[in-house]
Design an enzyme around this catalytic site. Structure first.
Site, short mmCIF file in Angstrom:
data_model
loop_
_atom_site.label_atom_id
_atom_site.label_comp_id
_atom_site.label_asym_id
_atom_site.label_seq_id
_atom_site.Cartn_x
_atom_site.Cartn_y
_atom_site.Cartn_z
N GLU A 1 -35.82 -12.82 77.20
CA GLU A 1 -36.72 -11.99 76.34
C GLU A 1 -37.22 -12.78 75.69
O GLU A 1 -36.83 -12.03 74.33
CB GLU A 1 -35.18 -10.29 76.19
N ASP B 1 -37.62 -6.64 74.41
CA ASP B 1 -37.53 -7.66 73.38
C ASP B 1 -38.60 -8.76 73.39
O ASP B 1 -39.15 -9.01 72.71
CB ASP B 1 -35.96 -8.75 73.45
C1 PEP Z 1 -34.56 -5.91 76.59
O1 PEP Z 1 -34.90 -6.86 75.94
O2 PEP Z 1 -35.30 -6.07 77.76
C2 PEP Z 1 -33.22 -5.60 77.77
C3 PEP Z 1 -33.65 -5.20 78.52
O3 PEP Z 1 -32.68 -5.45 76.17
P1 PEP Z 1 -32.69 -3.64 75.39
O4 PEP Z 1 -33.64 -3.17 75.24
O5 PEP Z 1 -30.81 -3.60 75.05
O6 PEP Z 1 -32.51 -4.99 74.42
MG MG Z 2 -32.81 -6.79 74.85
#
Ligand code: PEP
Ligand code: MG
Length: 536
Positions: A427, A451
Site C-alpha cells: 500500500e 493507501d
Molecule cells: C487500504 O489501504 O487499501 C486498506 C485496505 O487498508 P485501510 O483502508 O484499512 O487503510
Molecule cells: Mg491501508
C-alpha cells in the site's frame, strides 16, 4: 406513530407486534433457617437441576445456532459448579443462618459488583452471566421455572435485558426481532441474535406502554417505530423487499465458483472489522476473510485489549469461517484510526507518520501480545497473518525476527500454535516498486489500494476537498498493481487486492487480465462480483 432510537446490533427490517418479556419475579426475601445442613442440601439440589437445564439448553442451542454460541451454556455450567461461588453461598448460609435463595442472591450481587468494576469490557459483560445463572438457581429454589410467554405469530420481543438462556428458549418461528433497553453489542444476547439472523436493537428508551402494539424494527437505522403510519410502512417494506431480492441473488449464486467463461478463477473474500461481521461474510458466501481489520478491536476502548480478548476474537472468526482462509491484518492504528491510550504524539502529517507496522516495530510489547493471540488462535481454523504499511525488506525481516521470538515464547509457555502463512500489504509505492524483493520474503501480497492511491497520487484520502483529484483509476496506480501481480507470480506467491478498488466492477475485467488471484471486498459486494466474473 412514535419513533425510539437505539443502536442496532444486527440489521434487517421486521414488522410485528410487541411482546413485552416479563421475567419471573426474582425478588428474594431473607428468611432465618434453623437447619443449615438442609439449606445447603437445597442449594446443592438446585445447582444439580440448573446444570441439567443448562445441559439441555446447550444441546438445543448447538443444533439451532452452532457450537460457538452454544458455548455460553457450558460456561454457565462451570459458573454454577464453581467452587468459590459454592463456598460463598455456603458461608452466607452458615454465618447468617439464612435461606439458600438469599445466600445465592447476595453471592450474585458480590460477583456482579466485582465484574462490573473491571475495566475490561469482556469481563463487564460476564456480570450478566452470573446474574443469569443465579436467577436460574433462585427460580428453582422458589419452585418456579422460567417461561417464555407469547401470543401471536410475528413477535418483536422487547425486554429490559435478555439473558442468552432466555433468547435461546424462545420459539424462533415466532420471534422476528429483539429490542432491549440495556445490553451491549458485546453481550451474548447480541451475538445470539446475529446468529439467529433477526434484527436486534439495544439501548432503546421508550416512555409508554407498548405491549401488544404494532411496530417496526429498523435494524439499519437502529429505530423502533410504534404504530407506524402507512407511508412509513410502505417505505420500510420496500427496503425489506430490496433486501429479499438481494437474498434471492444470494441463493442463486451461493456455492458457485468465481470462474470466468474461459476458466480463470478468482477468490472472492470478505473484509471485516469485527467478529460479528463473519455472519454477513458467510451469508454472502465469502470464500474466506481477506482482511480482518484487527485495529477495530483496539478502537473505542479505554485500554489495550488483552491477549485473551484478542485470542477469543480471532478464534471466533476462525471457527465461524470453518476451514476457509482468515487473513488477520495486524494493528493498523495511527493516521485516521486513533486510540487515545496509545498516547501517540500529535503529528503534522499523521498519514505519513507513526502508524501501523511502524508502531508495532517501535512498541514490540503491543505487537507481541497481538502475535501471541493470533498464533494461538491459529489452531482453530485456517489463519494467515498480514502486515500493513510495509516499505522495506528490512521491516519484513524485523517482523520475522519478532515472530520467531513470539513462537519461542509460546513454546516456553507450553502454548500450542500453527505455522501460519504470512503476507504483507502493498500500500506504499515503495513496496510496490520493490515487490520483486519483497516477494522472496513472504507467502502472499494483498494490495491496499486505498493507501496505495493516497501515497502514489500524494492525495490525503481523508481530505474531502481533494475528492475530485483522488483517482484510483489513475494509470500510475494501475501500473503499480500490475507490476506487483507480476513480481508476485514470478516468485510463485499469490496476489490479492483488499482496498475498495477490489469491488470496483469497472476494473474487474482488468484485474482478471492482470492475473489477480483474490479480491477482498465488503460482504454485500461479493455476489455482484461473482456474477460479473461468471459472465466474463
Ligand atoms: C487500504 O489501504 O487499501 C486498506 C485496505 O487498508 P485501510 O483502508 O484499512 O487503510
Ligand atoms: Mg491501508
Amino acid at each position: 406513530m412514535r419513533k425510539y432510537e437505539g443502536s442496532a446490533v444486527f440489521n434487517g427490517i421486521a414488522i410485528g407486534r410487541i411482546s413485552l418479556y416479563k421475567k419471573n419475579d426474582s425478588t428474594v426475601k431473607r428468611r432465618h433457617v434453623a437447619d443449615i445442613l438442609e439449606e445447603k442440601a437445597r442449594f446443592e439440589n438446585a445447582v444439580k437441576k440448573a446444570v441439567e437445564q443448562l445441559n439441555n439448553l446447550y444441546e438445543k442451542a448447538l443444533t439451532e445456532v452452532g457450537e460457538s454460541s452454544a458455548g455460553i451454556f457450558e460456561a454457565h455450567v462451570l459458573m454454577a459448579e464453581d467452587e468459590d461461588y459454592r463456598e460463598s453461598v455456603f458461608n452466607i448460609i452458615e454465618n447468617q443462618s439464612v435461606n439458600a435463595e438469599y445466600a445465592v442472591a447476595c453471592t450474585a450481587d458480590n460477583y456482579v459488583a466485582m465484574f462490573e468494576s473491571m475495566d475490561d469490557n469482556y469481563m463487564k459483560a460476564r456480570a450478566m452471566d452470573v446474574k443469569d445463572v443465579s436467577n436460574r438457581i433462585i427460580a428453582i429454589l422458589k419452585g418456579k421455572t422460567e417461561r417464555y410467554q407469547s401470543e401471536g405469530d410475528e413477535l418483536i420481543v422487547v425486554a429490559e435485558d435478555l439473558a442468552p438462556s432466555e433468547t435461546v428458549q424462545m420459539d424462533k418461528s415466532k420471534v422476528v426481532a429483539f429490542v432491549t433497553r440495556y445490553g451491549s453489542s458485546n453481550s451474548h444476547t447480541a451475538i445470539l441474535a446475529r446468529t439467529m439472523n433477526i434484527p436486534a436493537l439495544i439501548k432503546v428508551e421508550y416512555n409508554e406502554d407498548i405491549d401488544g402494539k404494532e411496530a417496526i424494527v429498523d435494524g439499519y437505522t437502529g429505530t423502533l417505530i410504534i404504530e407506524p403510519d402507512e407511508e412509513t410502512k410502505t417505505i420500510l417494506l420496500s427496503k425489506r423487499h430490496k433486501e429479499e431480492d438481494r437474498r434471492k441473488l444470494l441463493q442463486e449464486l451461493k456455492g458457485l465458483p468465481n470462474v470466468t467463461k474461459d476458466g480463470r478463477k478468482v477468490e472472492i473474500y470478505a473484509n471485516i472489522g469485527a467478529v460479528s461481521d463473519t455472519v454477513s461474510a458467510l451469508e454472502n458466501d465469502a470464500g474466506g476473510i481477506g482482511l480482518f481489520r484487527s485495529e477495530f478491536l483496539y478502537l473505542g476502548e479505554n485500554t489495550f485489549p488483552t491477549e485473551e480478548q484478542q485470542f477469543n476474537a480471532y478464534k471466533s472468526v476462525a471457527e465461524a469461517m470453518g476451514g476457509r482462509k482468515v487473513i488477520i491484518r495486524t494493528l493498523d492504528i495511527g493516521a485516521d484510526k486513533q486510540a487515545h491510550y496509545f498516547e501517540l504524539a500529535k503529528e503534522e502529517n499523521p498519514a505519513m507518520g507513526l502508524r501501523a507496522t511502524r508502531i508495532c516495530l517501535t512498541r514490540p510489547d503491543i505487537f507481541k501480545t497481538q502475535l501471541r493471540a493470533i498464533l494461538r488462535a491459529s489452531l482453530f481454523g485456517n489463519i494467515s497473518i498480514m502486515f500493513p504499511m510495509i516499505i522495506s525488506v528490512e521491516e519484513v525481516k524485523k517482523i520475522k525476527t519478532i515472530m520467531e521470538e513470539v513462537k519461542a515464547e509460546l513454546r516456553a509457555d507450553g502454548l500450542p500454535y500453527k505455522d501460519v502463512e504470512t503476507g504483507i500489504m502493498i500500500e506504499t509505492p515503495a513496496s510496490a516498486i520493490i515487490s520483486d524483493k519483497l516477494a522472496a520474503e513472504v507467502d502472499f501480497f494483498s494490495i491496499g489500494t486505498n493507501d496505495l492511491t493516497q501515497y502514489t497520487l500524494a492525495i490525503d484520502r481523508q481530505n474531502e476537498a481533494l475528492a475530485d483529484f483522488y483517482d484510483p483509476h489513475h494509470p500510475a496506480v494501475l501500473r503499480l498493481i500490475e507490476m506487483v501481480v507480476k513480481n508476485g507470480h514470478d516468485h510463485n506467491i499469490w496476489v490479492g487486492i483488499c482496498g475498495e478498488l477490489a469491488a470496483d466492477l469497472d476494473l474487474t475485467k482488468e484485474f482478471v487480465r492482470m492475473g489477480v488471484d483474490e479480491l477482498s471486498v465488503a460482504p454485500p459486494h461479493i455476489l455482484p462480483l461473482r456474477q460479473l466474473i461468471r459472465n466474463m
